[in-house]
Scaffold this motif. Sequence first.
Motif, PDB file in Angstrom:
ATOM      1  N   PHE A 105      35.174  35.887  50.676  1.00 31.17           N
ATOM      2  CA  PHE A 105      35.115  36.206  49.172  1.00 31.17           C
ATOM      3  C   PHE A 105      33.762  36.784  48.872  1.00 31.17           C
ATOM      4  CE2 PHE A 105      34.247  35.449  44.634  1.00 31.17           C
ATOM      5  CZ  PHE A 105      35.383  35.958  44.122  1.00 31.17           C
ATOM      6  N   VAL A 106      32.741  36.340  49.683  1.00 31.79           N
ATOM      7  CA  VAL A 106      31.503  37.048  49.557  1.00 31.79           C
ATOM      8  C   VAL A 106      31.470  38.479  49.702  1.00 31.79           C
ATOM      9  CG1 VAL A 106      29.043  37.056  50.178  1.00 31.79           C
ATOM     10  CG2 VAL A 106      30.100  35.060  49.841  1.00 31.79           C
ATOM     11  N   VAL A 107      32.341  38.585  50.982  1.00 26.45           N
ATOM     12  CA  VAL A 107      32.427  40.173  51.248  1.00 26.45           C
ATOM     13  C   VAL A 107      33.254  41.061  50.158  1.00 26.45           C
ATOM     14  CG1 VAL A 107      33.587  41.782  53.190  1.00 26.45           C
ATOM     15  CG2 VAL A 107      32.334  39.769  53.830  1.00 26.45           C
ATOM     16  N   ALA A 108      34.226  40.421  49.775  1.00 28.30           N
ATOM     17  CA  ALA A 108      34.943  41.015  48.511  1.00 28.30           C
ATOM     18  C   ALA A 108      34.127  41.055  47.227  1.00 28.30           C
ATOM     19  CB  ALA A 108      36.215  40.275  48.362  1.00 28.30           C
ATOM     20  N   ASP A 109      33.369  40.334  46.850  1.00 21.92           N
ATOM     21  CA  ASP A 109      32.503  40.571  45.698  1.00 21.92           C
ATOM     22  C   ASP A 109      31.396  41.501  45.984  1.00 21.92           C
ATOM     23  OD1 ASP A 109      32.117  39.833  43.148  1.00 21.92           O
ATOM     24  OD2 ASP A 109      30.350  38.457  43.858  1.00 21.92           O
ATOM     25  N   ILE A 110      30.849  41.628  47.363  1.00 28.43           N
ATOM     26  CA  ILE A 110      29.929  42.728  47.522  1.00 28.43           C
ATOM     27  C   ILE A 110      30.403  44.093  47.526  1.00 28.43           C
ATOM     28  CG2 ILE A 110      28.537  43.808  49.611  1.00 28.43           C
ATOM     29  CD1 ILE A 110      28.024  40.900  50.157  1.00 28.43           C
ATOM     30  N   GLY A 111      31.852  43.970  48.185  1.00 26.10           N
ATOM     31  CA  GLY A 111      32.660  45.654  48.100  1.00 26.10           C
ATOM     32  C   GLY A 111      32.861  45.774  46.612  1.00 26.10           C
ATOM     33  N   LEU A 134      37.959  30.183  55.596  1.00 29.89           N
ATOM     34  CA  LEU A 134      39.029  31.349  55.076  1.00 29.89           C
ATOM     35  C   LEU A 134      38.674  31.863  53.670  1.00 29.89           C
ATOM     36  CD1 LEU A 134      42.101  30.210  57.008  1.00 29.89           C
ATOM     37  CD2 LEU A 134      41.140  32.427  57.377  1.00 29.89           C
ATOM     38  N   GLY A 135      37.866  30.848  53.089  1.00 27.28           N
ATOM     39  CA  GLY A 135      37.689  30.943  51.711  1.00 27.28           C
ATOM     40  C   GLY A 135      36.628  31.527  51.348  1.00 27.28           C
ATOM     41  N   LEU A 136      35.263  30.792  51.676  1.00 26.80           N
ATOM     42  CA  LEU A 136      34.007  31.390  50.963  1.00 26.80           C
ATOM     43  C   LEU A 136      33.451  32.716  51.703  1.00 26.80           C
ATOM     44  CD1 LEU A 136      32.321  27.890  50.609  1.00 26.80           C
ATOM     45  CD2 LEU A 136      33.193  29.461  48.835  1.00 26.80           C
ATOM     46  N   PRO A 137      33.310  32.686  52.887  1.00 24.58           N
ATOM     47  CA  PRO A 137      32.778  33.886  53.425  1.00 24.58           C
ATOM     48  C   PRO A 137      33.409  35.286  53.467  1.00 24.58           C
ATOM     49  CG  PRO A 137      33.021  32.269  54.958  1.00 24.58           C
ATOM     50  CD  PRO A 137      33.350  31.827  53.835  1.00 24.58           C
ATOM     51  N   ASP A 145      39.513  27.313  47.703  1.00 26.25           N
ATOM     52  CA  ASP A 145      40.345  28.859  48.052  1.00 26.25           C
ATOM     53  C   ASP A 145      41.292  28.954  46.732  1.00 26.25           C
ATOM     54  OD1 ASP A 145      39.266  28.747  50.534  1.00 26.25           O
ATOM     55  OD2 ASP A 145      40.898  28.020  51.654  1.00 26.25           O
ATOM     56  N   ILE A 146      41.942  28.113  46.052  1.00 25.05           N
ATOM     57  CA  ILE A 146      42.805  28.209  44.906  1.00 25.05           C
ATOM     58  C   ILE A 146      41.916  29.013  43.974  1.00 25.05           C
ATOM     59  CG2 ILE A 146      44.168  27.479  43.540  1.00 25.05           C
ATOM     60  CD1 ILE A 146      45.308  25.456  45.424  1.00 25.05           C
ATOM     61  N   LEU A 147      40.633  28.497  43.704  1.00 19.15           N
ATOM     62  CA  LEU A 147      40.038  29.226  42.594  1.00 19.15           C
ATOM     63  C   LEU A 147      39.446  30.368  42.939  1.00 19.15           C
ATOM     64  CD1 LEU A 147      37.867  25.926  41.563  1.00 19.15           C
ATOM     65  CD2 LEU A 147      39.643  26.948  40.216  1.00 19.15           C
ATOM     66  N   LEU A 148      38.975  30.627  44.211  1.00 20.23           N
ATOM     67  CA  LEU A 148      38.563  31.956  44.612  1.00 20.23           C
ATOM     68  C   LEU A 148      39.887  33.045  44.598  1.00 20.23           C
ATOM     69  CD1 LEU A 148      36.391  31.021  47.819  1.00 20.23           C
ATOM     70  CD2 LEU A 148      35.607  31.795  45.561  1.00 20.23           C
ATOM     71  N   LEU A 149      41.222  32.364  44.885  1.00 22.74           N
ATOM     72  CA  LEU A 149      42.259  33.339  44.837  1.00 22.74           C
ATOM     73  C   LEU A 149      42.402  33.873  43.369  1.00 22.74           C
ATOM     74  CD1 LEU A 149      44.869  34.408  46.282  1.00 22.74           C
ATOM     75  CD2 LEU A 149      46.047  32.355  45.672  1.00 22.74           C
ATOM     76  N   LEU A 150      42.059  32.771  42.594  1.00 22.60           N
ATOM     77  CA  LEU A 150      42.324  33.211  40.998  1.00 22.60           C
ATOM     78  C   LEU A 150      41.315  34.344  40.782  1.00 22.60           C
ATOM     79  CD1 LEU A 150      43.047  29.736  39.442  1.00 22.60           C
ATOM     80  CD2 LEU A 150      44.728  31.854  39.621  1.00 22.60           C
ATOM     81  N   ASP A 151      40.055  34.201  41.324  1.00 22.43           N
ATOM     82  CA  ASP A 151      38.922  35.006  40.886  1.00 22.43           C
ATOM     83  C   ASP A 151      39.181  36.334  41.570  1.00 22.43           C
ATOM     84  OD1 ASP A 151      36.828  35.594  39.497  1.00 22.43           O
ATOM     85  OD2 ASP A 151      35.443  35.176  41.504  1.00 22.43           O
ATOM     86  N   TYR A 167      39.983  48.455  47.929  1.00 23.69           N
ATOM     87  CA  TYR A 167      41.497  47.865  48.086  1.00 23.69           C
ATOM     88  C   TYR A 167      41.730  47.185  49.307  1.00 23.69           C
ATOM     89  CZ  TYR A 167      42.218  49.390  43.169  1.00 23.69           C
ATOM     90  OH  TYR A 167      42.024  49.493  42.041  1.00 23.69           O
ATOM     91  N   LEU A 168      41.257  47.795  50.487  1.00 28.82           N
ATOM     92  CA  LEU A 168      41.410  47.438  51.768  1.00 28.82           C
ATOM     93  C   LEU A 168      40.949  46.135  52.002  1.00 28.82           C
ATOM     94  CD1 LEU A 168      42.722  47.815  54.660  1.00 28.82           C
ATOM     95  CD2 LEU A 168      40.611  49.068  55.307  1.00 28.82           C
ATOM     96  N   ILE A 169      39.555  45.888  51.505  1.00 30.33           N
ATOM     97  CA  ILE A 169      38.857  44.632  51.572  1.00 30.33           C
ATOM     98  C   ILE A 169      39.526  43.688  50.601  1.00 30.33           C
ATOM     99  CG2 ILE A 169      36.840  43.421  50.874  1.00 30.33           C
ATOM    100  CD1 ILE A 169      35.219  46.269  51.767  1.00 30.33           C
ATOM    101  N   LEU A 170      39.880  43.928  49.598  1.00 33.20           N
ATOM    102  CA  LEU A 170      40.681  43.166  48.817  1.00 33.20           C
ATOM    103  C   LEU A 170      42.022  42.343  49.339  1.00 33.20           C
ATOM    104  CD1 LEU A 170      40.231  44.460  45.076  1.00 33.20           C
ATOM    105  CD2 LEU A 170      38.924  42.414  46.142  1.00 33.20           C
ATOM    106  N   ALA A 171      42.790  43.410  49.964  1.00 31.70           N
ATOM    107  CA  ALA A 171      43.864  42.975  50.665  1.00 31.70           C
ATOM    108  C   ALA A 171      43.656  41.869  51.724  1.00 31.70           C
ATOM    109  CB  ALA A 171      44.673  44.238  51.086  1.00 31.70           C
ATOM    110  N   ALA A 172      42.671  42.315  52.586  1.00 24.56           N
ATOM    111  CA  ALA A 172      42.385  41.397  53.513  1.00 24.56           C
ATOM    112  C   ALA A 172      41.830  40.134  52.897  1.00 24.56           C
ATOM    113  CB  ALA A 172      41.449  41.968  54.524  1.00 24.56           C
ATOM    114  N   SER A 173      41.111  40.111  51.968  1.00 24.93           N
ATOM    115  CA  SER A 173      40.627  38.781  51.202  1.00 24.93           C
ATOM    116  C   SER A 173      41.849  37.966  50.808  1.00 24.93           C
ATOM    117  CB  SER A 173      39.640  39.038  50.265  1.00 24.93           C
ATOM    118  OG  SER A 173      38.406  39.789  50.644  1.00 24.93           O
TER     119      SER A 173
END
Length: 98
Positions: free
Chosen positions: A23-29, A18-21, A80-86, A44-50
Amino acid sequence: MPPRPRPPKGRTATVWLLGLPQFVVADIGASLVSRQDSLVSVYYLILAASLALLVTGIILGATTLLRSTSRMLIAGIAVDILLLLDLFRLIAMNPGNT
């Protein structure tokens, strides 16, 4: 006090997945939107889903951590917490100005 049992392996893997994959999609977006302004709504839809997936992973991991313990589970929650902050950093950036 007896040691707490280990969590189910599927639960630990779910917290990581639920964290890493996603977030990679959000970063590519984010990188795609920086090149084309027309995709801002999709971004923004990708970010909301992430955001929803990261929060779900943190809550799922924290509730599992109440009943059992595992270093991999703790590491998954921390990631997951660090990815949430990012992710909040990505949201704060204006996609049109990057």
